[in-house]
Motif scaffolding. Structure first.
Motif, PDB file in Angstrom:
ATOM      1  N   UNK A  63       0.857  -1.189   0.000  1.00 20.62           N
ATOM      2  CA  UNK A  63       0.000   0.000   0.000  1.00 20.62           C
ATOM      3  C   UNK A  63       0.887   1.230   0.000  1.00 20.62           C
ATOM      4  N   UNK A  64       0.260   2.382  -0.115  1.00 24.30           N
ATOM      5  CA  UNK A  64       0.964   3.657  -0.097  1.00 24.30           C
ATOM      6  C   UNK A  64       0.470   4.479   1.084  1.00 24.30           C
ATOM      7  N   UNK A  65       1.371   5.240   1.671  1.00 25.34           N
ATOM      8  CA  UNK A  65       1.023   6.139   2.763  1.00 25.34           C
ATOM      9  C   UNK A  65       1.214   7.562   2.262  1.00 25.34           C
ATOM     10  N   UNK A  66       0.207   8.400   2.504  1.00 21.71           N
ATOM     11  CA  UNK A  66       0.268   9.817   2.175  1.00 21.71           C
ATOM     12  C   UNK A  66       0.335  10.599   3.482  1.00 21.71           C
ATOM     13  N   UNK A  67       1.544  10.929   3.952  1.00 23.07           N
ATOM     14  CA  UNK A  67       1.711  11.541   5.270  1.00 23.07           C
ATOM     15  C   UNK A  67       0.951  12.843   5.480  1.00 23.07           C
ATOM     16  N   UNK A  68       0.735  13.586   4.425  1.00 20.74           N
ATOM     17  CA  UNK A  68       0.077  14.893   4.560  1.00 20.74           C
ATOM     18  C   UNK A  68      -1.446  14.803   4.501  1.00 20.74           C
ATOM     19  N   UNK A  69      -1.981  13.601   4.341  1.00 26.87           N
ATOM     20  CA  UNK A  69      -3.427  13.413   4.212  1.00 26.87           C
ATOM     21  C   UNK A  69      -3.964  12.809   5.504  1.00 26.87           C
ATOM     22  N   UNK A  70      -5.113  13.266   5.927  1.00 28.63           N
ATOM     23  CA  UNK A  70      -5.716  12.739   7.143  1.00 28.63           C
ATOM     24  C   UNK A  70      -6.872  11.804   6.804  1.00 28.63           C
ATOM     25  N   UNK A  71      -7.315  11.054   7.788  1.00 26.23           N
ATOM     26  CA  UNK A  71      -8.461  10.167   7.612  1.00 26.23           C
ATOM     27  C   UNK A  71      -8.119   8.908   6.844  1.00 26.23           C
ATOM     28  N   UNK A  72      -9.152   8.303   6.246  1.00 24.36           N
ATOM     29  CA  UNK A  72      -8.983   7.038   5.537  1.00 24.36           C
ATOM     30  C   UNK A  72      -8.039   7.125   4.352  1.00 24.36           C
ATOM     31  N   UNK A  73      -7.891   8.307   3.753  1.00 28.09           N
ATOM     32  CA  UNK A  73      -7.028   8.460   2.582  1.00 28.09           C
ATOM     33  C   UNK A  73      -5.546   8.536   2.929  1.00 28.09           C
ATOM     34  N   UNK A  74      -5.213   8.468   4.216  1.00 29.29           N
ATOM     35  CA  UNK A  74      -3.822   8.401   4.666  1.00 29.29           C
ATOM     36  C   UNK A  74      -3.157   7.159   4.074  1.00 29.29           C
ATOM     37  N   UNK A  75      -3.956   6.081   3.924  1.00 27.07           N
ATOM     38  CA  UNK A  75      -3.484   4.827   3.331  1.00 27.07           C
ATOM     39  C   UNK A  75      -4.238   4.584   2.031  1.00 27.07           C
ATOM     40  N   UNK A  76      -3.476   4.256   0.983  1.00 22.61           N
ATOM     41  CA  UNK A  76      -4.065   3.893  -0.312  1.00 22.61           C
ATOM     42  C   UNK A  76      -3.695   2.436  -0.590  1.00 22.61           C
ATOM     43  N   UNK A  77      -4.702   1.589  -0.663  1.00 21.41           N
ATOM     44  CA  UNK A  77      -4.476   0.168  -0.910  1.00 21.41           C
ATOM     45  C   UNK A  77      -4.310  -0.052  -2.403  1.00 21.41           C
ATOM     46  N   UNK A  78      -3.076   0.056  -2.881  1.00 20.97           N
ATOM     47  CA  UNK A  78      -2.806  -0.076  -4.306  1.00 20.97           C
ATOM     48  C   UNK A  78      -1.379  -0.579  -4.504  1.00 20.97           C
ATOM     49  N   UNK A  79      -1.258  -1.816  -4.976  1.00 11.57           N
ATOM     50  CA  UNK A  79       0.060  -2.378  -5.253  1.00 11.57           C
ATOM     51  C   UNK A  79      -0.078  -3.604  -6.147  1.00 11.57           C
TER      52      UNK A  79
END
Length: 113
Positions: A63-79
């Motif tokens: 998965x990907x982590x977006x440190x500057x994003x809050x809530x559920x979109x902090x983690x993107x399940x894509x790989x």
């Protein structure tokens, strides 16, 4: 590439993200062992590192982590490593919500938000 042993802050993740992708950091988790590996060009590099350290392939999810994003979109399940029809996961996402929840729990154990 590192296998986390200690907690990191969102700012530390953001600093790591800036070095490769800018706003995102790649991660792979071993859902059975609760292990998190981060900071590579490819999820497959992190996957290989965890396999070499004793993880089982069926327990690894990218998965990907977006440190500057809050809530559920902090983690993107894509790989690409998530495509595994033998485990009923036919996409790059993580289709099983219980696995998504486990991934979020492990990330929360390592990331101070």
């Amino acid at each position: 590439m590192i296998i986390l042993k200690d907690k990191l802050t969102v700012q530390q993740l953001s600093d790591m993200a800036a070095e490769i992708y800018g706003d995102m950091i790649k991660a792979v988790v071993d859902v059975r062992e609760g292990i998190l590996a981060i900071d590579a060009d490819l999820h497959s590099d992190l996957e290989r590192m965890l396999l070499e350290n004793g993880s089982r392939q069926e327990d690894l999810w990218g998965f990907n982590i977006y440190p500057e994003v809050e809530g559920d979109d902090f983690i993107e399940f894509d790989s690409l490593i998530n495509i595994r029809p033998r485990q009923n996961n036919h996409s790059r996402g993580v289709e099983d919500e219980s696995i998504q929840l486990r991934i979020r729990e492990i990330v929360d154990n390592f990331v101070i938000r």
